[in-house]
Design a protein around this motif. Structure first.
Motif, PDB file in Angstrom:
ATOM      1  N   LYS A 118     -12.265   2.231  -4.654  1.00  0.00           N
ATOM      2  CA  LYS A 118     -13.636   2.467  -4.184  1.00  0.00           C
ATOM      3  C   LYS A 118     -14.675   1.991  -5.185  1.00  0.00           C
ATOM      4  CE  LYS A 118     -16.611   6.148  -2.394  1.00  0.00           C
ATOM      5  NZ  LYS A 118     -16.734   7.611  -2.141  1.00  0.00           N
ATOM      6  N   ASN A 119     -14.280   1.847  -6.434  1.00  0.00           N
ATOM      7  CA  ASN A 119     -15.198   1.344  -7.453  1.00  0.00           C
ATOM      8  C   ASN A 119     -15.622  -0.081  -7.083  1.00  0.00           C
ATOM      9  OD1 ASN A 119     -16.556   0.469  -9.736  1.00  0.00           O
ATOM     10  ND2 ASN A 119     -15.036   1.275 -11.169  1.00  0.00           N
ATOM     11  N   GLU A 120     -16.901  -0.294  -6.892  1.00  0.00           N
ATOM     12  CA  GLU A 120     -17.397  -1.606  -6.467  1.00  0.00           C
ATOM     13  C   GLU A 120     -17.171  -2.675  -7.521  1.00  0.00           C
ATOM     14  OE1 GLU A 120     -21.458  -0.942  -5.522  1.00  0.00           O
ATOM     15  OE2 GLU A 120     -21.033   0.347  -3.782  1.00  0.00           O
ATOM     16  N   ARG A 121     -16.915  -2.268  -8.747  1.00  0.00           N
ATOM     17  CA  ARG A 121     -16.678  -3.218  -9.835  1.00  0.00           C
ATOM     18  C   ARG A 121     -15.184  -3.374 -10.106  1.00  0.00           C
ATOM     19  NH1 ARG A 121     -21.537  -2.943 -13.146  1.00  0.00           N
ATOM     20  NH2 ARG A 121     -20.386  -2.796 -15.097  1.00  0.00           N
ATOM     21  N   CYS A 122     -14.353  -3.014  -9.142  1.00  0.00           N
ATOM     22  CA  CYS A 122     -12.897  -3.107  -9.281  1.00  0.00           C
ATOM     23  C   CYS A 122     -12.319  -3.770  -8.031  1.00  0.00           C
ATOM     24  CB  CYS A 122     -12.303  -1.703  -9.466  1.00  0.00           C
ATOM     25  SG  CYS A 122     -10.503  -1.666  -9.646  1.00  0.00           S
ATOM     26  N   ILE A 123     -11.250  -4.537  -8.180  1.00  0.00           N
ATOM     27  CA  ILE A 123     -10.637  -5.228  -7.042  1.00  0.00           C
ATOM     28  C   ILE A 123      -9.156  -4.869  -6.891  1.00  0.00           C
ATOM     29  CG2 ILE A 123     -12.234  -7.197  -7.072  1.00  0.00           C
ATOM     30  CD1 ILE A 123     -10.104  -8.770  -8.604  1.00  0.00           C
ATOM     31  N   LEU A 124      -8.739  -3.752  -7.510  1.00  0.00           N
ATOM     32  CA  LEU A 124      -7.328  -3.390  -7.503  1.00  0.00           C
ATOM     33  C   LEU A 124      -6.923  -2.676  -6.219  1.00  0.00           C
ATOM     34  CD1 LEU A 124      -6.734  -2.157 -11.165  1.00  0.00           C
ATOM     35  CD2 LEU A 124      -6.563  -4.469 -10.215  1.00  0.00           C
ATOM     36  N   PHE A 125      -5.692  -2.964  -5.774  1.00  0.00           N
ATOM     37  CA  PHE A 125      -5.104  -2.324  -4.606  1.00  0.00           C
ATOM     38  C   PHE A 125      -4.184  -1.192  -5.066  1.00  0.00           C
ATOM     39  CE2 PHE A 125      -6.338  -6.429  -3.087  1.00  0.00           C
ATOM     40  CZ  PHE A 125      -6.545  -6.317  -1.721  1.00  0.00           C
ATOM     41  N   PHE A 126      -3.980  -0.222  -4.201  1.00  0.00           N
ATOM     42  CA  PHE A 126      -3.000   0.824  -4.491  1.00  0.00           C
ATOM     43  C   PHE A 126      -2.507   1.440  -3.187  1.00  0.00           C
ATOM     44  CE2 PHE A 126      -7.066   3.004  -4.361  1.00  0.00           C
ATOM     45  CZ  PHE A 126      -6.806   4.159  -3.640  1.00  0.00           C
ATOM     46  N   TYR A 127      -1.330   2.052  -3.275  1.00  0.00           N
ATOM     47  CA  TYR A 127      -0.782   2.790  -2.133  1.00  0.00           C
ATOM     48  C   TYR A 127      -0.909   4.281  -2.441  1.00  0.00           C
ATOM     49  CZ  TYR A 127       2.232   4.319   1.637  1.00  0.00           C
ATOM     50  OH  TYR A 127       2.711   4.942   2.773  1.00  0.00           O
ATOM     51  N   ASP A 128      -1.591   5.000  -1.569  1.00  0.00           N
ATOM     52  CA  ASP A 128      -1.888   6.413  -1.789  1.00  0.00           C
ATOM     53  C   ASP A 128      -0.658   7.272  -1.472  1.00  0.00           C
ATOM     54  OD1 ASP A 128      -2.914   8.927  -2.006  1.00  0.00           O
ATOM     55  OD2 ASP A 128      -4.399   8.719  -0.403  1.00  0.00           O
ATOM     56  N   THR A 129      -0.122   7.921  -2.495  1.00  0.00           N
ATOM     57  CA  THR A 129       1.052   8.775  -2.310  1.00  0.00           C
ATOM     58  C   THR A 129       0.695  10.259  -2.386  1.00  0.00           C
ATOM     59  OG1 THR A 129       1.545   8.654  -4.686  1.00  0.00           O
ATOM     60  CG2 THR A 129       2.615   7.037  -3.245  1.00  0.00           C
ATOM     61  N   THR A 130      -0.600  10.589  -2.447  1.00  0.00           N
ATOM     62  CA  THR A 130      -0.988  11.995  -2.513  1.00  0.00           C
ATOM     63  C   THR A 130      -0.710  12.674  -1.181  1.00  0.00           C
ATOM     64  OG1 THR A 130      -3.272  11.548  -1.797  1.00  0.00           O
ATOM     65  CG2 THR A 130      -2.803  11.447  -4.157  1.00  0.00           C
ATOM     66  N   ARG A 131      -0.506  13.982  -1.239  1.00  0.00           N
ATOM     67  CA  ARG A 131      -0.205  14.730  -0.017  1.00  0.00           C
ATOM     68  C   ARG A 131      -1.359  14.670   0.967  1.00  0.00           C
ATOM     69  NH1 ARG A 131       2.136  20.743  -0.547  1.00  0.00           N
ATOM     70  NH2 ARG A 131       3.798  19.463  -1.460  1.00  0.00           N
ATOM     71  N   SER A 132      -2.579  14.751   0.471  1.00  0.00           N
ATOM     72  CA  SER A 132      -3.748  14.760   1.347  1.00  0.00           C
ATOM     73  C   SER A 132      -4.085  13.381   1.898  1.00  0.00           C
ATOM     74  CB  SER A 132      -4.960  15.304   0.589  1.00  0.00           C
ATOM     75  OG  SER A 132      -5.268  14.472  -0.525  1.00  0.00           O
ATOM     76  N   GLY A 133      -3.644  12.341   1.195  1.00  0.00           N
ATOM     77  CA  GLY A 133      -3.951  10.982   1.631  1.00  0.00           C
ATOM     78  C   GLY A 133      -5.416  10.626   1.480  1.00  0.00           C
TER      79      GLY A 133
END
Length: 210
Positions: A167-182
Motif C-alpha cells: 500500500k505504500n505509494e513509494r514501494c512496488i513490492l508484491f506479497f501474498y497475505d497469509t494472515t488469518r484476517s486477510g
C-alpha cells in the motif's frame, strides 16, 4: 564462455527481497524503490547467483524440487532469461490484482518454461522415493523452471484475493497475505511505518503552511 562464480559469503541482499512468501514473487521483488529511484537487484550474473543462493535458503522445497545434474552456468543469457521471466510475472500479477484481462501470450511463455522439465521419481532410501522434476536439458531451465513452478502453484492453488502490492505509494513490492484476517496491506512493518510517517509529515506540512 560461461562465467564461473563462487558464491562465497557476501553482504546480505536488500532486506525486502524475501518478504513475499513465494519464490516467484521474490523474483519480481528484485526490482525495488530506493530513495525514489527504481533499483535492479539483479544487475549482474554475480548478483543473480547470490540472490539464487539466498532464495534457495528461503524456499528449499521449491528450489530443490528440480533436479540439477550439472552446476549452474552463470552467464549473461541466463540473466536475461531470468529478467524476462520477471517482467512476465510482474505483468501477470498486476493484471490479477487490478482484475484486468490476462494476455494468453504470457501464459504461453510460462508454458514453454514448464515444458523444460518432466515429473519423475527420485530414490531417497532403499525403500522410499519422492517426486521431483528433471530437466530435459541439464542447463536450460535450471533457475527459471523452479520459479515458473512456483508461479503455477500460486496461480492454481492459492487465493488470488490475497495477492497484493504494498500500500505504500513509494514501494512496488508484491506479497501474498497469509494472515488469518486477510487484511495485510504492507509488504513489511517497516514499510508501513515509513508510509505513515511520510503521510503524517506531508499532512502536518500542509497544515503549517495553511
Amino acid at each position: 564462455m560461461g562465467e564461473t562464480i563462487q558464491t562465497l559469503p557476501q553482504e546480505a541482499m536488500h532486506e525486502s527481497l524475501f518478504l513475499s512468501g513465494s519464490l516467484a514473487l521474490d523474483l519480481v521483488n528484485t526490482e525495488i524503490i530506493v530513495r525514489d529511484k527504481k533499483r535492479d537487484m539483479l544487475s549482474s550474473t554475480a548478483a543473480l547467483a547470490r540472490w539464487w543462493d539466498e532464495a534457495c535458503e528461503q524456499h528449499p522445497d521449491d528450489c530443490h524440487f528440480v533436479v540439477l545434474e550439472k552446476p549452474i552456468n552463470w552467464n549473461t543469457n541466463l540473466l536475461l532469461e531470468v529478467k524476462m521471466l520477471r517482467t512476465v510475472l510482474r505483468t501477470l500479477y498486476t493484471c490479477l490484482i487490478e482484475q484486468q484481462s490476462l494476455d494468453e501470450d504470457t501464459f504461453e511463455y510460462l508454458n514453454r518454461i514448464l515444458a523444460l522439465g518432466y515429473p519423475a521419481l527420485h530414490k531417497t532410501t532403499a525403500q522410499s522415493v519422492k517426486p521431483v522434476i528433471r530437466l530435459r536439458d541439464p542447463q536450460q531451465g535450471a533457475i527459471i523452471l523452479p520459479i515458473a513452478l512456483s508461479a503455477l502453484h500460486l496461480f492454481t492453488t492459492k487465493d488470488q484475493q490475497r495477492l497484493h502490492v504494498c500500500k505504500n505509494e513509494r514501494c512496488i513490492l508484491f506479497f501474498y497475505d497469509t494472515t488469518r484476517s486477510g487484511t495485510r496491506q504492507w509488504c513489511s512493518l517497516s514499510c508501513m511505518h515509513r508510509s505513515r510517517s511520510f503521510h503524517n509529515y506531508h499532512k502536518n506540512n500542509v497544515a503549517t503552511h495553511a
